[in-house]
Design a protein around this motif. Structure first.
Motif, mmCIF file in Angstrom:
data_model
loop_
_atom_site.group_PDB
_atom_site.id
_atom_site.type_symbol
_atom_site.label_atom_id
_atom_site.label_comp_id
_atom_site.label_asym_id
_atom_site.label_seq_id
_atom_site.Cartn_x
_atom_site.Cartn_y
_atom_site.Cartn_z
ATOM 1 N N LEU A 1 0.798 -1.227 0.000
ATOM 2 C CA LEU A 1 0.000 0.000 0.000
ATOM 3 C C LEU A 1 0.827 1.272 0.000
ATOM 4 O O LEU A 1 0.316 2.346 -0.356
ATOM 5 C CB LEU A 1 -0.931 0.014 1.227
ATOM 6 C CG LEU A 1 -1.886 -1.167 1.372
ATOM 7 C CD1 LEU A 1 -2.673 -1.051 2.673
ATOM 8 C CD2 LEU A 1 -2.832 -1.260 0.181
ATOM 9 N N GLY A 2 2.068 1.165 0.409
ATOM 10 C CA GLY A 2 2.906 2.343 0.558
ATOM 11 C C GLY A 2 2.886 2.831 2.000
ATOM 12 O O GLY A 2 1.875 2.696 2.694
ATOM 13 N N PRO A 3 3.984 3.425 2.475
ATOM 14 C CA PRO A 3 4.084 3.822 3.880
ATOM 15 C C PRO A 3 3.081 4.886 4.296
ATOM 16 O O PRO A 3 2.705 4.956 5.475
ATOM 17 C CB PRO A 3 5.526 4.334 4.008
ATOM 18 C CG PRO A 3 5.947 4.668 2.617
ATOM 19 C CD PRO A 3 5.235 3.713 1.727
ATOM 20 N N GLU A 4 2.633 5.698 3.353
ATOM 21 C CA GLU A 4 1.675 6.754 3.698
ATOM 22 C C GLU A 4 0.271 6.212 3.943
ATOM 23 O O GLU A 4 -0.584 6.921 4.488
ATOM 24 C CB GLU A 4 1.640 7.808 2.590
ATOM 25 C CG GLU A 4 1.003 7.367 1.289
ATOM 26 C CD GLU A 4 1.867 6.437 0.441
ATOM 27 O OE1 GLU A 4 1.353 5.886 -0.550
ATOM 28 O OE2 GLU A 4 3.065 6.277 0.778
ATOM 29 N N ARG A 5 0.024 4.960 3.609
ATOM 30 C CA ARG A 5 -1.304 4.374 3.773
ATOM 31 C C ARG A 5 -1.349 3.289 4.844
ATOM 32 O O ARG A 5 -2.356 2.585 4.975
ATOM 33 C CB ARG A 5 -1.783 3.795 2.433
ATOM 34 C CG ARG A 5 -2.045 4.856 1.367
ATOM 35 C CD ARG A 5 -2.254 4.233 0.007
ATOM 36 N NE ARG A 5 -3.340 3.258 -0.018
ATOM 37 C CZ ARG A 5 -3.563 2.409 -1.031
ATOM 38 N NH1 ARG A 5 -2.745 2.419 -2.086
ATOM 39 N NH2 ARG A 5 -4.565 1.562 -0.980
ATOM 40 N N VAL A 6 -0.279 3.173 5.632
ATOM 41 C CA VAL A 6 -0.212 2.145 6.673
ATOM 42 C C VAL A 6 0.291 2.782 7.965
ATOM 43 O O VAL A 6 1.240 3.566 7.951
ATOM 44 C CB VAL A 6 0.729 0.992 6.274
ATOM 45 C CG1 VAL A 6 0.802 -0.052 7.381
ATOM 46 C CG2 VAL A 6 0.277 0.355 4.960
ATOM 47 N N VAL A 7 -0.326 2.430 9.073
ATOM 48 C CA VAL A 7 0.136 2.893 10.371
ATOM 49 C C VAL A 7 0.166 1.712 11.337
ATOM 50 O O VAL A 7 -0.730 0.860 11.334
ATOM 51 C CB VAL A 7 -0.755 4.027 10.926
ATOM 52 C CG1 VAL A 7 -2.196 3.579 11.083
ATOM 53 C CG2 VAL A 7 -0.218 4.559 12.249
ATOM 54 N N ALA A 8 1.230 1.615 12.127
ATOM 55 C CA ALA A 8 1.364 0.563 13.138
ATOM 56 C C ALA A 8 0.724 1.041 14.427
ATOM 57 O O ALA A 8 1.036 2.134 14.921
ATOM 58 C CB ALA A 8 2.838 0.238 13.362
ATOM 59 N N LEU A 9 -0.169 0.236 14.981
ATOM 60 C CA LEU A 9 -0.909 0.589 16.192
ATOM 61 C C LEU A 9 -0.392 -0.262 17.340
ATOM 62 O O LEU A 9 -0.637 -1.467 17.395
ATOM 63 C CB LEU A 9 -2.406 0.352 15.975
ATOM 64 C CG LEU A 9 -3.012 1.065 14.749
ATOM 65 C CD1 LEU A 9 -4.445 0.598 14.518
ATOM 66 C CD2 LEU A 9 -2.947 2.567 14.929
ATOM 67 N N LEU A 10 0.341 0.358 18.238
ATOM 68 C CA LEU A 10 1.006 -0.349 19.334
ATOM 69 C C LEU A 10 0.252 -0.110 20.636
ATOM 70 O O LEU A 10 0.203 1.014 21.138
ATOM 71 C CB LEU A 10 2.451 0.133 19.466
ATOM 72 C CG LEU A 10 3.285 -0.454 20.604
ATOM 73 C CD1 LEU A 10 3.449 -1.962 20.437
ATOM 74 C CD2 LEU A 10 4.658 0.230 20.672
ATOM 75 N N GLY A 11 -0.359 -1.168 21.167
ATOM 76 C CA GLY A 11 -1.042 -1.068 22.446
ATOM 77 C C GLY A 11 -0.040 -1.037 23.588
ATOM 78 O O GLY A 11 0.843 -1.889 23.671
ATOM 79 N N VAL A 12 -0.169 -0.043 24.471
ATOM 80 C CA VAL A 12 0.767 0.143 25.569
ATOM 81 C C VAL A 12 0.013 0.068 26.892
ATOM 82 O O VAL A 12 -0.974 0.767 27.098
ATOM 83 C CB VAL A 12 1.495 1.500 25.457
ATOM 84 C CG1 VAL A 12 2.414 1.716 26.649
ATOM 85 C CG2 VAL A 12 2.286 1.562 24.156
#
Length: 284
Positions: free
Chosen positions: A48-59
């Motif tokens: 998808l390309g880096p601008e269309r993906v986000v990593a969601l890290l639960g803390v």
């Protein structure tokens, strides 16, 4: 991670993930920094390309600081943005009572926070997580039901990618976690039926950090009240009782608040608490 860098089986699997994500405009990947979620994140960025993906890290207190640091480093190498989401599973009575379905409430908390707090803000039209095809067949993964209820995508499992293939792809992509041992949350070290508390999680994290600092490649500190039961790789057990190391581990256990430190001769035992109870209940 360009298409030209991949070939053969790795290219086939990468293309299959890309096809599974076809139609997604902006994806959030529930991300822990382990090999499954990191591989999914890397393949999603490729597709998808880096601008269309986000990593969601639960803390939360159940995430070791060491794992949090690793997750950020790996995402940075992949070129993906990381958004930390503060989760509050410890406020849920069902989570604290620690039955075999504890992981359901943890994952439900994460996916609920994503749905309620960040999906619209980040413009996400889909969320995925790194379940592989092997995990999809395991009976001790109640978190999968939470993913189903929240309509979370599972591309690796859907295309049939098993754990050895995940690690192979990670190696080809030069991900530093390709051979990283599994690192389930700290709450998994507390026997089912015994309450999960921040104090216990902190004890476990402190002693596990000491074991890693002492040079052990992997470890689990099982919390049995005043007793810390250490699980180590079988070939590293002799080192734990070597002169100097044994005393070091005893001191580390006392510093973490345990009265006794015991070495489990069975070595590492993934899912031992959950599988034992499911078997006793006839659920396997």
């Amino acid at each position: 991670m360009t298409p030209e860098a991949l070939s053969g089986e790795t290219l086939r699997l990468a293309d299959a993930v890309a096809a599974d994500l076809e139609g997604v405009e902006r994806l959030g990947v529930a991300y822990s920094g382990g090999v499954d979620s990191a591989t999914l994140l890397a393949l999603a960025v490729r597709a998808l390309g880096p601008e269309r993906v986000v990593a969601l890290l639960g803390v939360s207190p159940s995430l070791a600081a060491r794992e949090r640091t690793i997750a950020h480093r790996v995402a940075d190498l992949i070129g993906a943005e990381v958004v930390e989401i503060r989760t509050h599973e410890g406020e849920r009575e069902e989570y604290r009572r620690n039955d075999v379905d504890r992981c359901f409430y943890c994952k439900d908390e994460l996916f609920t926070r994503i749905d309620d707090e960040v999906a619209r803000e980040l413009g996400l039209d889909a969320v995925a997580y790194g379940e592989n095809a092997d995990d999809a067949q395991r009976p001790d993964r109640p978190g999968a039901e939470a993913a189903t209820q929240h309509r979370v995508l599972r591309p690796l499992a859907r295309i049939g990618m098993v754990k050895p293939q995940v690690r192979d792809v990670a190696r080809v992509l030069s991900l530093p976690v390709a051979d990283k041992p599994a690192a389930p949350c700290l709450a998994s070290r507390i026997p089912h039926g015994q309450e999960v508390t921040p104090e216990k999680l902190a004890q476990i994290e402190q002693l596990e950090a000491a074991l890693i600092d002492a040079g052990f490649s992997d470890c689990r500190v099982r919390h049995h009240g005043d007793i810390a039961r250490l699980e180590l790789p079988a070939d590293e057990l002799p080192r734990a009782v070597a002169p100097g190391i044994r005393e070091q581990l005893q001191r580390a256990g006392k510093d973490a608040g345990f009265r006794h430190v015991a070495l489990d001769l069975g070595g590492m035992q993934s899912g031992a608490f959950t599988l034992q109870i499911l078997n006793a209940r006839g659920s396997l």
